[in-house]
Design a protein around this motif. Structure first.
Motif, PDB file in Angstrom:
ATOM      1  N   SER A   1     -27.987 -26.353 -41.696  1.00  0.00           N
ATOM      2  CA  SER A   1     -27.588 -27.742 -41.935  1.00  0.00           C
ATOM      3  C   SER A   1     -26.135 -27.823 -42.387  1.00  0.00           C
ATOM      4  O   SER A   1     -25.411 -28.750 -41.996  1.00  0.00           O
ATOM      5  N   LEU A   2     -25.669 -26.846 -43.162  1.00  0.00           N
ATOM      6  CA  LEU A   2     -24.253 -26.817 -43.542  1.00  0.00           C
ATOM      7  C   LEU A   2     -23.366 -26.562 -42.325  1.00  0.00           C
ATOM      8  O   LEU A   2     -22.331 -27.204 -42.155  1.00  0.00           O
ATOM      9  N   ALA A   3     -23.789 -25.628 -41.476  1.00  0.00           N
ATOM     10  CA  ALA A   3     -23.016 -25.331 -40.259  1.00  0.00           C
ATOM     11  C   ALA A   3     -22.987 -26.544 -39.333  1.00  0.00           C
ATOM     12  O   ALA A   3     -21.925 -26.887 -38.791  1.00  0.00           O
TER      13      ALA A   3
ATOM     14  N   PHE B   1     -26.193 -40.205 -52.064  1.00  0.00           N
ATOM     15  CA  PHE B   1     -25.763 -41.300 -51.196  1.00  0.00           C
ATOM     16  C   PHE B   1     -24.682 -40.856 -50.212  1.00  0.00           C
ATOM     17  O   PHE B   1     -24.684 -41.275 -49.049  1.00  0.00           O
ATOM     18  N   LEU B   2     -23.770 -40.012 -50.665  1.00  0.00           N
ATOM     19  CA  LEU B   2     -22.750 -39.492 -49.749  1.00  0.00           C
ATOM     20  C   LEU B   2     -23.391 -38.639 -48.654  1.00  0.00           C
ATOM     21  O   LEU B   2     -23.005 -38.723 -47.485  1.00  0.00           O
ATOM     22  N   THR B   3     -24.368 -37.825 -49.034  1.00  0.00           N
ATOM     23  CA  THR B   3     -25.074 -37.002 -48.043  1.00  0.00           C
ATOM     24  C   THR B   3     -25.823 -37.886 -47.063  1.00  0.00           C
ATOM     25  O   THR B   3     -25.829 -37.627 -45.855  1.00  0.00           O
ATOM     26  N   ALA B   4     -26.441 -38.933 -47.570  1.00  0.00           N
ATOM     27  CA  ALA B   4     -27.191 -39.850 -46.706  1.00  0.00           C
ATOM     28  C   ALA B   4     -26.275 -40.558 -45.704  1.00  0.00           C
ATOM     29  O   ALA B   4     -26.724 -40.963 -44.630  1.00  0.00           O
TER      30      ALA B   4
ATOM     31  N   THR C   1     -18.672 -33.359 -47.382  1.00  0.00           N
ATOM     32  CA  THR C   1     -18.274 -33.163 -48.778  1.00  0.00           C
ATOM     33  C   THR C   1     -19.413 -33.553 -49.715  1.00  0.00           C
ATOM     34  O   THR C   1     -19.702 -32.842 -50.682  1.00  0.00           O
ATOM     35  N   GLY C   2     -20.061 -34.669 -49.426  1.00  0.00           N
ATOM     36  CA  GLY C   2     -21.189 -35.110 -50.241  1.00  0.00           C
ATOM     37  C   GLY C   2     -22.324 -34.103 -50.226  1.00  0.00           C
ATOM     38  O   GLY C   2     -22.931 -33.814 -51.257  1.00  0.00           O
ATOM     39  N   TYR C   3     -22.589 -33.536 -49.055  1.00  0.00           N
ATOM     40  CA  TYR C   3     -23.663 -32.545 -48.929  1.00  0.00           C
ATOM     41  C   TYR C   3     -23.316 -31.274 -49.696  1.00  0.00           C
ATOM     42  O   TYR C   3     -24.152 -30.700 -50.396  1.00  0.00           O
ATOM     43  N   LYS C   4     -22.063 -30.836 -49.592  1.00  0.00           N
ATOM     44  CA  LYS C   4     -21.633 -29.647 -50.344  1.00  0.00           C
ATOM     45  C   LYS C   4     -21.711 -29.901 -51.853  1.00  0.00           C
ATOM     46  O   LYS C   4     -22.118 -29.022 -52.619  1.00  0.00           O
TER      47      LYS C   4
ATOM     48  N   THR D   1     -28.747 -38.026 -40.519  1.00  0.00           N
ATOM     49  CA  THR D   1     -27.636 -38.671 -41.235  1.00  0.00           C
ATOM     50  C   THR D   1     -26.322 -38.481 -40.472  1.00  0.00           C
ATOM     51  O   THR D   1     -25.493 -39.397 -40.430  1.00  0.00           O
ATOM     52  N   LEU D   2     -26.145 -37.320 -39.847  1.00  0.00           N
ATOM     53  CA  LEU D   2     -24.937 -37.079 -39.052  1.00  0.00           C
ATOM     54  C   LEU D   2     -24.928 -37.952 -37.803  1.00  0.00           C
ATOM     55  O   LEU D   2     -23.884 -38.496 -37.420  1.00  0.00           O
TER      56      LEU D   2
END
Length: 194
Positions: A8-10, A104-107, A112-115, A179-180
């Motif tokens: 998911s990070l990649a 919320f940033l990840t969503a 950056t939000g996910y990290k 989300t992406l």
């Protein structure tokens, strides 16, 4: 071991890089690739529940060590212990605001939000591990009248482990892909408005 978290990070890194285009065809192709990642059938990953569960587990992990940490801090500073709950409350409010912001940033599909979300979980987990070791060493080498710190440290570790296991599932990975996809779609909508 943490295959889905790494994937998911990649995926987030690749999509963020490929979104830096105004070519509608490339954006549409990107959306289609992401649809293949999260799958067409509606499932729990479509509701935002995976990210919310991760956030709740992080908050529960953090909550388990708060009273003991603040009691220790107040003793070291020579402050009256009856005010400990004020410190716990203020720290909890700040922590929840930080973790909810990363959620919320990840969503919204932010890399950056996910990290930051993963960093908050890792930092909370590290604090939980240190708290667990400290409470169990104190149990072994000193007389203990109250076993609450040992129980809460064990619970905090359980919540941390559950969160890692949860984030390393295909459901969570598919929710990140969704989300992406939605981020690419929002970019397309903004381009259409211009």
């Amino acid at each position: 071991m943490l295959n889905y978290i790494k994937k998911s990070l990649a995926l987030s890194t690749v999509i963020t890089g490929e979104m830096a285009t105004d070519d509608r065809q490339r954006l549409e192709s990107l959306k289609n690739r992401l649809k293949a990642q999260f799958g067409v059938p509606v499932g729990v990953h479509m509701t935002g529940i995976p990210l919310a569960v991760s956030t709740l587990l992080t908050i529960f992990c953090y909550a388990m060590l708060q009273v003991s940490v603040w009691m220790l801090l107040f003793r070291l500073l020579g402050l009256p212990e009856f005010k400990v709950m004020m410190g716990v409350f203020l720290a909890a409010v700040v922590y929840c605001m930080v973790v909810m912001s990363t959620m919320f940033l990840t969503a919204r599909g932010s890399l950056t939000g996910y990290k930051l979300h993963i960093s908050a979980i890792a930092l909370t987990g590290l604090m939980s591990i240190v708290y667990f070791i400290w409470t169990w060493i104190s149990l072994l080498f000193s007389s203990v009248e109250n076993y609450t710190p040992q129980i809460t440290s064990l619970l905090g570790l359980v919540f941390f482990c559950l969160n890692i296991v949860w984030m390393n599932t295909s459901v969570f990975y598919r929710s990140i892909a969704l989300t992406l996809h939605n981020r690419v779609w929002r970019k397309q909508l903004k381009m259409d408005k211009r």
